[in-house]
Scaffold this active site. Sequence first.
Site, PDB file in Angstrom:
ATOM      1  N   LYS A   1       0.879  -1.179   0.000  1.00  0.00           N
ATOM      2  CA  LYS A   1       0.000   0.000   0.000  1.00  0.00           C
ATOM      3  C   LYS A   1       0.910   1.220   0.000  1.00  0.00           C
ATOM      4  O   LYS A   1       2.036   1.160   0.485  1.00  0.00           O
ATOM      5  CB  LYS A   1      -0.864  -0.013   1.271  1.00  0.00           C
TER       6      LYS A   1
ATOM      7  N   GLY B   1     -23.980   3.575   3.687  1.00  0.00           N
ATOM      8  CA  GLY B   1     -23.021   4.008   2.664  1.00  0.00           C
ATOM      9  C   GLY B   1     -23.441   3.487   1.304  1.00  0.00           C
ATOM     10  O   GLY B   1     -23.095   2.373   0.932  1.00  0.00           O
TER      11      GLY B   1
ATOM     12  N   GLY C   1     -22.502   4.398  -1.763  1.00  0.00           N
ATOM     13  CA  GLY C   1     -21.581   4.975  -2.735  1.00  0.00           C
ATOM     14  C   GLY C   1     -21.365   3.970  -3.847  1.00  0.00           C
ATOM     15  O   GLY C   1     -22.276   3.216  -4.224  1.00  0.00           O
TER      16      GLY C   1
ATOM     17  N   VAL D   1     -19.686   1.112  -4.077  1.00  0.00           N
ATOM     18  CA  VAL D   1     -19.904  -0.297  -3.738  1.00  0.00           C
ATOM     19  C   VAL D   1     -21.330  -0.506  -3.203  1.00  0.00           C
ATOM     20  O   VAL D   1     -22.045  -1.410  -3.640  1.00  0.00           O
ATOM     21  CB  VAL D   1     -18.870  -0.782  -2.682  1.00  0.00           C
TER      22      VAL D   1
HETATM   23  P1  NAD Z   1     -17.553   5.777  -2.025  1.00  0.00           P
HETATM   24  O1  NAD Z   1     -16.841   7.016  -1.576  1.00  0.00           O
HETATM   25  O2  NAD Z   1     -18.032   5.681  -3.426  1.00  0.00           O
HETATM   26  O3  NAD Z   1     -18.837   5.509  -1.088  1.00  0.00           O
HETATM   27  C1  NAD Z   1     -18.822   5.712   0.287  1.00  0.00           C
HETATM   28  C2  NAD Z   1     -20.200   6.236   0.677  1.00  0.00           C
HETATM   29  O4  NAD Z   1     -20.251   6.283   2.111  1.00  0.00           O
HETATM   30  C3  NAD Z   1     -20.471   7.645   0.156  1.00  0.00           C
HETATM   31  O5  NAD Z   1     -21.746   7.685  -0.449  1.00  0.00           O
HETATM   32  C4  NAD Z   1     -20.419   8.504   1.412  1.00  0.00           C
HETATM   33  O6  NAD Z   1     -21.276   9.632   1.365  1.00  0.00           O
HETATM   34  C5  NAD Z   1     -20.857   7.531   2.476  1.00  0.00           C
HETATM   35  N1  NAD Z   1     -20.421   7.870   3.841  1.00  0.00           N
HETATM   36  C6  NAD Z   1     -19.246   8.391   4.240  1.00  0.00           C
HETATM   37  N2  NAD Z   1     -19.229   8.533   5.571  1.00  0.00           N
HETATM   38  C7  NAD Z   1     -20.417   8.089   6.017  1.00  0.00           C
HETATM   39  C8  NAD Z   1     -21.002   7.982   7.305  1.00  0.00           C
HETATM   40  N3  NAD Z   1     -20.347   8.358   8.395  1.00  0.00           N
HETATM   41  N4  NAD Z   1     -22.256   7.463   7.386  1.00  0.00           N
HETATM   42  C9  NAD Z   1     -22.914   7.071   6.294  1.00  0.00           C
HETATM   43  N5  NAD Z   1     -22.419   7.155   5.055  1.00  0.00           N
HETATM   44  C10 NAD Z   1     -21.190   7.654   4.916  1.00  0.00           C
HETATM   45  O7  NAD Z   1     -16.561   4.578  -1.656  1.00  0.00           O
HETATM   46  P2  NAD Z   1     -16.636   3.062  -2.150  1.00  0.00           P
HETATM   47  O8  NAD Z   1     -15.647   2.869  -3.238  1.00  0.00           O
HETATM   48  O9  NAD Z   1     -18.063   2.662  -2.334  1.00  0.00           O
HETATM   49  O10 NAD Z   1     -16.026   2.319  -0.876  1.00  0.00           O
HETATM   50  C11 NAD Z   1     -16.822   2.104   0.269  1.00  0.00           C
HETATM   51  C12 NAD Z   1     -16.046   1.273   1.273  1.00  0.00           C
HETATM   52  O11 NAD Z   1     -15.655   0.043   0.680  1.00  0.00           O
HETATM   53  C13 NAD Z   1     -14.740   1.913   1.754  1.00  0.00           C
HETATM   54  O12 NAD Z   1     -14.523   1.533   3.098  1.00  0.00           O
HETATM   55  C14 NAD Z   1     -13.687   1.281   0.870  1.00  0.00           C
HETATM   56  O13 NAD Z   1     -12.403   1.296   1.478  1.00  0.00           O
HETATM   57  C15 NAD Z   1     -14.239  -0.121   0.773  1.00  0.00           C
HETATM   58  N6  NAD Z   1     -13.776  -0.865  -0.393  1.00  0.00           N
HETATM   59  C16 NAD Z   1     -14.043  -0.419  -1.636  1.00  0.00           C
HETATM   60  C17 NAD Z   1     -13.628  -1.159  -2.737  1.00  0.00           C
HETATM   61  C18 NAD Z   1     -13.935  -0.711  -4.137  1.00  0.00           C
HETATM   62  O14 NAD Z   1     -13.785  -1.532  -5.051  1.00  0.00           O
HETATM   63  N7  NAD Z   1     -14.389   0.510  -4.339  1.00  0.00           N
HETATM   64  C19 NAD Z   1     -12.923  -2.364  -2.547  1.00  0.00           C
HETATM   65  C20 NAD Z   1     -12.690  -2.826  -1.253  1.00  0.00           C
HETATM   66  C21 NAD Z   1     -13.127  -2.061  -0.187  1.00  0.00           C
END
Ligand code: NAD
Length: 349
Positions: free
Chosen positions: A79, A178, A180, A182
């Site tokens: 990382k 959340g 977002g 995912v």
């Molecule tokens: P993203 O930024 O697209 O979505 C995150 C969502 O969470 C956003 O809509 C945001 O507004 C919301 N959020 C933030 N803080 C919050 C809170 N306190 N309460 C409620 N909602 C809140 O990110 P993502 O890519 O969807 O990733 C989400 C999680 O999954 C992260 O922890 C990331 O590390 C993990 N992850 C993502 C991937 C990937 O392929 N994108 C892979 C493995 C792990």
Amino acid sequence: MDIRELAVEGWHRVVRVEDRESGLIGIISVHDATLGPGCGGCRMFPYASFAEALEDAKRLSRGMTFKNALAGIPFGGGKSVIIGDPRTDKSPELFRAFGRALNELNGLYYTAEDSGVSERDLEHTREVSRWVSGIGAKGKGGNPSPFTAHGVFRGIEAAARAKFGSAKLEGRCVAIVGVGAVGMALARRLNEAGAKLVVADINAAAVDEAVKAFSATPMSPEDAVGADVDIFSPCALGGAITAERVRRLKAKIVAGGANNQLATPAMDEAMRAADILYAPDYVINAGGVISVGLEILGTWDAADLTRRLDNIGVTLTRLFERAARENRPTGAVADEMAMDVLKRAAQAA
Ligand code: NAD
């Protein structure tokens, strides 16, 4: 480019990288390279100190060692972090300098997106370095979020089979915190499978979208924790599972896409004691890194990827069975299974 080795006990190689001209200060951390070169994203964050950034890089790279081992891809744990505010401190030159830093490691570490770093940023890195993945894939990989969501969906099915005796999600209630990249893709899959959804997010527009698209019930993130649902799915940021929340959860399963879901390691045992089945985060959310890994290997193929994503459910089923047999928390069993993979690889080498 100034590259300085940092002696970190228990880590394969950690370097501090600095480029005065572009303002780059960062850390590339490879925790373990038993299975292959380190692979994991690059995070940009306004860390308060270098020590704080180093701790984050160490913690995240160690997590990738475990994640990649159980994901069945030939990569170690790596990382990187860039110290700076992603809203104000980015420049193409900074990301090119980061690429030159990657070149100094000559393939020991492959980078991809993580929070604060976008595909566009990494396109600049790719101009100067080949050790970048997860971007510009032209339909063969690219944005990992849908693949992560696919794996989480299979993981939820596996957890439902273990806890409720059936993987069928029709009529089951799932609270997603959340929605977002995912969380929204997961919501779509769950909706198609006939699950009832509760959605929460600090972004009201994302909640509205899920309510409209999936007839989901909107809730505040705090209320969603105590909602009367079968499955609680953390898909926002880390630290969602605290002692206070374990007491309030009505869900019998915790299974979501977020990284670092446990606020403290003790939450693993706390959930077992509360009879809540926890799908360890790095096992269930490995879909994205599996796609990135296949891209790096040059073997990305949609059918093979789907098989591997479906296999996340199989791995979790094995894990749940072992945890039940040994009456141990699932997170501890996951760590042990990952360590076994590393031990076997080290013996075979
Ligand atoms: P993203 O930024 O697209 O979505 C995150 C969502 O969470 C956003 O809509 C945001 O507004 C919301 N959020 C933030 N803080 C919050 C809170 N306190 N309460 C409620 N909602 C809140 O990110 P993502 O890519 O969807 O990733 C989400 C999680 O999954 C992260 O922890 C990331 O590390 C993990 N992850 C993502 C991937 C990937 O392929 N994108 C892979 C493995 C792990």
